[in-house]
Motif scaffolding. Structure first.
Motif, PDB file in Angstrom:
ATOM      1  N   ASP A  59       0.808  -1.222   0.000  1.00 12.21           N
ATOM      2  CA  ASP A  59       0.000   0.000   0.000  1.00 12.21           C
ATOM      3  C   ASP A  59       0.844   1.276   0.000  1.00 12.21           C
ATOM      4  OD1 ASP A  59      -2.567  -1.220   0.011  1.00 12.21           O
ATOM      5  OD2 ASP A  59      -2.289  -1.714   2.132  1.00 12.21           O
ATOM      6  N   LEU A  60       2.163   1.158  -0.115  1.00 15.68           N
ATOM      7  CA  LEU A  60       3.033   2.328  -0.103  1.00 15.68           C
ATOM      8  C   LEU A  60       3.664   2.583  -1.470  1.00 15.68           C
ATOM      9  CD1 LEU A  60       4.910   1.946   3.321  1.00 15.68           C
ATOM     10  CD2 LEU A  60       2.774   3.141   2.833  1.00 15.68           C
ATOM     11  N   GLY A  61       3.020   2.097  -2.515  1.00 18.81           N
ATOM     12  CA  GLY A  61       3.599   2.213  -3.852  1.00 18.81           C
ATOM     13  C   GLY A  61       3.850   3.632  -4.310  1.00 18.81           C
ATOM     14  N   SER A  62       3.150   4.594  -3.731  1.00 19.08           N
ATOM     15  CA  SER A  62       3.319   5.982  -4.158  1.00 19.08           C
ATOM     16  C   SER A  62       4.524   6.659  -3.510  1.00 19.08           C
ATOM     17  CB  SER A  62       2.060   6.794  -3.844  1.00 19.08           C
ATOM     18  OG  SER A  62       1.797   6.800  -2.457  1.00 19.08           O
ATOM     19  N   ILE A  63       5.129   6.014  -2.492  1.00 13.70           N
ATOM     20  CA  ILE A  63       6.292   6.624  -1.834  1.00 13.70           C
ATOM     21  C   ILE A  63       7.481   5.671  -1.743  1.00 13.70           C
ATOM     22  CG2 ILE A  63       5.019   8.341  -0.508  1.00 13.70           C
ATOM     23  CD1 ILE A  63       5.066   6.456   1.874  1.00 13.70           C
ATOM     24  N   VAL A  64       7.241   4.382  -1.976  1.00 14.61           N
ATOM     25  CA  VAL A  64       8.311   3.387  -1.912  1.00 14.61           C
ATOM     26  C   VAL A  64       8.199   2.480  -3.125  1.00 14.61           C
ATOM     27  CG1 VAL A  64       9.325   1.479  -0.613  1.00 14.61           C
ATOM     28  CG2 VAL A  64       8.335   3.413   0.609  1.00 14.61           C
ATOM     29  N   GLN A  65       9.290   2.294  -3.829  1.00 20.45           N
ATOM     30  CA  GLN A  65       9.298   1.463  -5.034  1.00 20.45           C
ATOM     31  C   GLN A  65      10.016   0.146  -4.742  1.00 20.45           C
ATOM     32  OE1 GLN A  65      11.929   2.396  -8.539  1.00 20.45           O
ATOM     33  NE2 GLN A  65       9.965   2.751  -9.538  1.00 20.45           N
ATOM     34  N   VAL A  66       9.358  -0.948  -5.065  1.00 20.50           N
ATOM     35  CA  VAL A  66       9.966  -2.276  -4.937  1.00 20.50           C
ATOM     36  C   VAL A  66      10.303  -2.759  -6.337  1.00 20.50           C
ATOM     37  CG1 VAL A  66       9.661  -4.639  -4.123  1.00 20.50           C
ATOM     38  CG2 VAL A  66       8.593  -2.751  -2.883  1.00 20.50           C
ATOM     39  N   ALA A  67      11.596  -2.861  -6.631  1.00 15.11           N
ATOM     40  CA  ALA A  67      12.011  -3.259  -7.978  1.00 15.11           C
ATOM     41  C   ALA A  67      13.450  -3.756  -7.943  1.00 15.11           C
ATOM     42  CB  ALA A  67      11.893  -2.081  -8.950  1.00 15.11           C
ATOM     43  N   ASN A  68      13.760  -4.643  -8.897  1.00 17.34           N
ATOM     44  CA  ASN A  68      15.127  -5.151  -9.047  1.00 17.34           C
ATOM     45  C   ASN A  68      15.684  -5.710  -7.740  1.00 17.34           C
ATOM     46  OD1 ASN A  68      15.158  -4.269 -11.769  1.00 17.34           O
ATOM     47  ND2 ASN A  68      15.718  -2.197 -11.095  1.00 17.34           N
ATOM     48  N   SER A  69      14.842  -6.462  -7.035  1.00 21.81           N
ATOM     49  CA  SER A  69      15.247  -7.163  -5.805  1.00 21.81           C
ATOM     50  C   SER A  69      15.662  -6.220  -4.678  1.00 21.81           C
ATOM     51  CB  SER A  69      16.384  -8.149  -6.099  1.00 21.81           C
ATOM     52  OG  SER A  69      15.982  -9.103  -7.049  1.00 21.81           O
ATOM     53  N   SER A  70      15.252  -4.976  -4.754  1.00 26.16           N
ATOM     54  CA  SER A  70      15.552  -4.040  -3.679  1.00 26.16           C
ATOM     55  C   SER A  70      14.412  -3.040  -3.584  1.00 26.16           C
ATOM     56  CB  SER A  70      16.879  -3.318  -3.944  1.00 26.16           C
ATOM     57  OG  SER A  70      17.249  -2.542  -2.832  1.00 26.16           O
ATOM     58  N   ILE A  71      14.486  -2.163  -2.602  1.00 25.51           N
ATOM     59  CA  ILE A  71      13.467  -1.128  -2.479  1.00 25.51           C
ATOM     60  C   ILE A  71      14.127   0.236  -2.575  1.00 25.51           C
ATOM     61  CG2 ILE A  71      12.153  -2.641  -0.941  1.00 25.51           C
ATOM     62  CD1 ILE A  71      12.668  -0.548   1.267  1.00 25.51           C
ATOM     63  N   ARG A  72      13.334   1.211  -2.983  1.00 26.62           N
ATOM     64  CA  ARG A  72      13.825   2.571  -3.140  1.00 26.62           C
ATOM     65  C   ARG A  72      12.803   3.519  -2.533  1.00 26.62           C
ATOM     66  NH1 ARG A  72      13.159   5.885  -8.492  1.00 26.62           N
ATOM     67  NH2 ARG A  72      14.034   7.892  -7.898  1.00 26.62           N
ATOM     68  N   ILE A  73      13.234   4.314  -1.572  1.00 26.78           N
ATOM     69  CA  ILE A  73      12.374   5.343  -0.985  1.00 26.78           C
ATOM     70  C   ILE A  73      12.362   6.529  -1.944  1.00 26.78           C
ATOM     71  CG2 ILE A  73      12.048   6.894   0.973  1.00 26.78           C
ATOM     72  CD1 ILE A  73      13.398   4.758   2.711  1.00 26.78           C
ATOM     73  N   LEU A  74      11.188   6.870  -2.471  1.00 32.47           N
ATOM     74  CA  LEU A  74      11.097   7.803  -3.587  1.00 32.47           C
ATOM     75  C   LEU A  74      11.295   9.260  -3.184  1.00 32.47           C
ATOM     76  CD1 LEU A  74       8.046   6.234  -5.476  1.00 32.47           C
ATOM     77  CD2 LEU A  74      10.477   5.963  -5.994  1.00 32.47           C
ATOM     78  N   HIS A  75      11.022   9.595  -1.941  1.00 29.73           N
ATOM     79  CA  HIS A  75      11.046  11.003  -1.551  1.00 29.73           C
ATOM     80  C   HIS A  75      12.011  11.238  -0.402  1.00 29.73           C
ATOM     81  CE1 HIS A  75       7.683  11.225  -4.184  1.00 29.73           C
ATOM     82  NE2 HIS A  75       6.858  10.608  -3.364  1.00 29.73           N
ATOM     83  N   ALA A  76      12.970  12.122  -0.598  1.00 27.68           N
ATOM     84  CA  ALA A  76      13.922  12.456   0.464  1.00 27.68           C
ATOM     85  C   ALA A  76      13.208  13.024   1.680  1.00 27.68           C
ATOM     86  CB  ALA A  76      14.957  13.445  -0.066  1.00 27.68           C
ATOM     87  N   SER A  77      12.123  13.747   1.462  1.00 27.89           N
ATOM     88  CA  SER A  77      11.409  14.361   2.585  1.00 27.89           C
ATOM     89  C   SER A  77      10.727  13.325   3.475  1.00 27.89           C
ATOM     90  CB  SER A  77      10.364  15.357   2.065  1.00 27.89           C
ATOM     91  OG  SER A  77       9.422  14.713   1.233  1.00 27.89           O
ATOM     92  N   LEU A  78      10.508  12.122   2.971  1.00 27.89           N
ATOM     93  CA  LEU A  78       9.898  11.068   3.781  1.00 27.89           C
ATOM     94  C   LEU A  78      10.808  10.691   4.946  1.00 27.89           C
ATOM     95  CD1 LEU A  78       7.728   8.919   4.317  1.00 27.89           C
ATOM     96  CD2 LEU A  78       8.914   7.433   2.689  1.00 27.89           C
ATOM     97  N   LEU A  79      12.120  10.686   4.724  1.00 26.25           N
ATOM     98  CA  LEU A  79      13.060  10.333   5.780  1.00 26.25           C
ATOM     99  C   LEU A  79      13.009  11.359   6.905  1.00 26.25           C
ATOM    100  CD1 LEU A  79      16.087   9.202   3.576  1.00 26.25           C
ATOM    101  CD2 LEU A  79      14.088   7.903   4.331  1.00 26.25           C
ATOM    102  N   ASP A  80      12.882  12.638   6.556  1.00 26.11           N
ATOM    103  CA  ASP A  80      12.743  13.675   7.581  1.00 26.11           C
ATOM    104  C   ASP A  80      11.471  13.463   8.391  1.00 26.11           C
ATOM    105  OD1 ASP A  80      15.063  14.867   6.668  1.00 26.11           O
ATOM    106  OD2 ASP A  80      14.007  16.254   5.346  1.00 26.11           O
ATOM    107  N   PHE A  81      10.404  13.127   7.706  1.00 26.18           N
ATOM    108  CA  PHE A  81       9.115  12.904   8.370  1.00 26.18           C
ATOM    109  C   PHE A  81       9.218  11.766   9.383  1.00 26.18           C
ATOM    110  CE2 PHE A  81       5.225  10.259   8.300  1.00 26.18           C
ATOM    111  CZ  PHE A  81       4.317  11.145   8.868  1.00 26.18           C
ATOM    112  N   LEU A  82       9.773  10.640   8.966  1.00 26.93           N
ATOM    113  CA  LEU A  82       9.833   9.468   9.829  1.00 26.93           C
ATOM    114  C   LEU A  82      10.791   9.637  11.001  1.00 26.93           C
ATOM    115  CD1 LEU A  82       9.815   6.652   7.113  1.00 26.93           C
ATOM    116  CD2 LEU A  82       7.935   7.251   8.665  1.00 26.93           C
ATOM    117  N   SER A  83      11.779  10.491  10.854  1.00 23.80           N
ATOM    118  CA  SER A  83      12.798  10.638  11.898  1.00 23.80           C
ATOM    119  C   SER A  83      12.498  11.758  12.888  1.00 23.80           C
ATOM    120  CB  SER A  83      14.176  10.874  11.261  1.00 23.80           C
ATOM    121  OG  SER A  83      14.175  12.052  10.483  1.00 23.80           O
TER     122      SER A  83
END
Length: 477
Positions: A402-426
């Motif tokens: 359900d987080l496809g709009s902010i986290v991408q799962v591809a090529n056997s790894s994940i990618r957090i799409l938005h740098a600002s998300l890390l600030d939010f979570l921390s």
């Protein structure tokens, strides 16, 4: 009226025997078809609704590529023209601004049949209850000759708005426009009327989102109706599957906003807005020169990660007429302590909504996964991360569904799409229940690496494990 009653005393009054008929039902029976349609529609969802005061629009000279692609689709001049265009992208990339801009242009050109802007925060438009009625009502406004056909359909079946979405769409849109088009062609095949649906992912019920697509697909397959649909949404997994494998699969083209380079547009937007602040802000005489520094704009563009919502949130905060813009920019850049007002309130509300959509029993797993990828310097593969976190194979991909709009799962790894998300979570003050406490996680990972080192001679993570052990221990200390 008072069968088997005794000792009744009545002073004045008048009485009517309704024979069991509910007064509200009686009133409804006499309500005209047009009045029923008005009651069922949701004007707050229209592109020109007064309740959507100052809606987002594309800033001049930005989003030119995607606007051109949509215009070509509207005109039927693009390759492989289909009856539906799906414009999709991550959270905050500016989909609603694109939808608003296109809807206004279509209305000016006399090409708009209807528009509907879903909103998760508005009970009148975070579901599909009013969707078809709203489209039908606007259809009457923009194509007056269709009124008789739609009103007749409502009067022939007064309970039409209680039917399935597909039945409503067929009765009130497909058949009336098909019948009218047979009598007097109202649009050429290369220039259809356009229905704009924005924010389909903001409809709260995922099943209802799919129902909308199925109803549209059924209508388009069974009719040569003179209309086409522009649908804008986040690329949620459920919607992606419905478009690619359901009845809609052969009917749509797509534009992926994440594939369209947006950094230049965001930079232009920021530079233009800063120039306006230097010219018109009430406290402009107190601004240093030069302001802002080029490096500050570079940082804001990087933090945006293609999100127009980040850039627009920054500008709204900095533009406060009661505060010096340069001081507020320092708060945004982390160079000054935050005042009482949260500069990222709008962005935080978006992230909170997205995380709230995750099933309650999975949110713990989701935060563990994101914490591991946030705090681990050399990003591991999904399989290695699952081993380290002691998950079952497939747990990471299913947890992040359900987080496809902010986290991408591809090529056997994940990618957090938005740098600002890390600030939010921390930052606990912003993320609250979704806060990731870095020191606690570093300690947890250090202990886990030590357990792995103790239990295995041939460690699947080595030598990376040794490196991360040292880093996590250092951060914990």
């Amino acid at each position: 009226m008072f069968s088997s009653s005794k000792n009744i005393v009545i002073y004045g009054g008048s009485f009517h025997n309704s024979h069991g008929t509910n007064l509200h039902e009686h009133t409804s029976i006499n309500t005209s078809g047009f009045e029923r349609l008005l009651q069922a529609a949701s004007p707050s969802a229209f592109h020109n609704s007064g309740e959507r005061f100052d809606p987002p629009r594309c800033h001049p000279k930005t989003r030119l590529k995607v606007l051109e692609d949509i215009s070509k689709w509207v005109d039927g001049t693009n390759d492989h023209h289909k009856s539906v265009m799906w414009v999709n992208g991550g959270a905050g990339v500016g989909k609603s601004a694109i939808a608003q801009t296109i809807a206004e242009r279509l209305a000016e050109d006399g090409r708009l049949l209807a528009s509907y802007f879903f909103s998760r925060t508005d009970p009148s438009r975070n579901n599909i209850n009013n969707l078809v009625a709203s489209i039908a009502y606007q259809g009457i406004l923009y194509v007056p000759q269709i009124k008789e056909h739609i009103i007749n359909a409502v009067e022939q079946n007064p309970l039409v708005f209680r039917l399935s979405l597909e039945a409503q769409f067929t009765s009130l849109i497909t058949i009336p426009f098909r019948d009218l088009n047979r009598l007097e062609p109202i649009s050429s095949t290369t220039s259809p009327w356009i229905i704009v649906l924005d924010g389909l992912d903001e409809c709260q019920d995922h099943r209802a989102q799919i129902e909308v697509l199925n109803a549209i697909a059924s209508s388009l397959r069974n009719s040569a109706g003179p209309f086409a649909l522009l649908i804008l949404s986040r690329h949620e997994k459920d919607l992606s599957m419905a478009f690619s494998s359901g009845p809609m699969a052969q009917l749509y083209n797509s534009v992926k906003l994440d594939d369209i380079y947006a950094d230049d547009d965001i930079r232009f937007f920021l530079e233009d807005q800063f120039e306006e602040l230097r010219k018109s802000h009430p406290l402009k005489t107190h601004l240093p020169s030069p302001w802002p520094l080029p490096g500050h704009i570079d940082r804001l563009v990087w933090k945006s990660s293609g999100q127009f919502i980040y850039a627009s949130t920054v500008i709204k905060y900095i533009s406060s007429v009661r505060n010096r813009p340069d001081k507020r920019l320092e708060i945004i850049l982390g160079l000054r302590l935050v005042d009482k007002e949260n500069p990222f309130a709008e962005l935080d509300a978006l992230y909170t909504h997205i995380f709230s959509s995750v099933e309650a029993d999975k949110i713990g797993l989701v935060l563990d996964i994101l914490a591991f990828y946030m705090l681990t310097w050399s990003l591991p593969s999904i399989s290695d991360a699952e081993k380290f976190l002691e998950f079952e194979p497939g747990d990471i991909e299913s947890s992040l569904w359900d987080l496809g709009s902010i986290v991408q799962v591809a090529n056997s790894s994940i990618r957090i799409l938005h740098a600002s998300l890390l600030d939010f979570l921390s930052q606990e003050s912003r993320s609250k229940n979704f806060y990731i406490h870095a020191p606690v996680k570093h300690a947890e990972y250090a202990r886990r690496y030590l357990e792995i080192l103790k239990a295995h001679e041939d460690i699947w993570l080595s030598p990376v494990a040794l490196y991360h052990l040292g880093e996590h221990c250092k951060m914990h200390c």
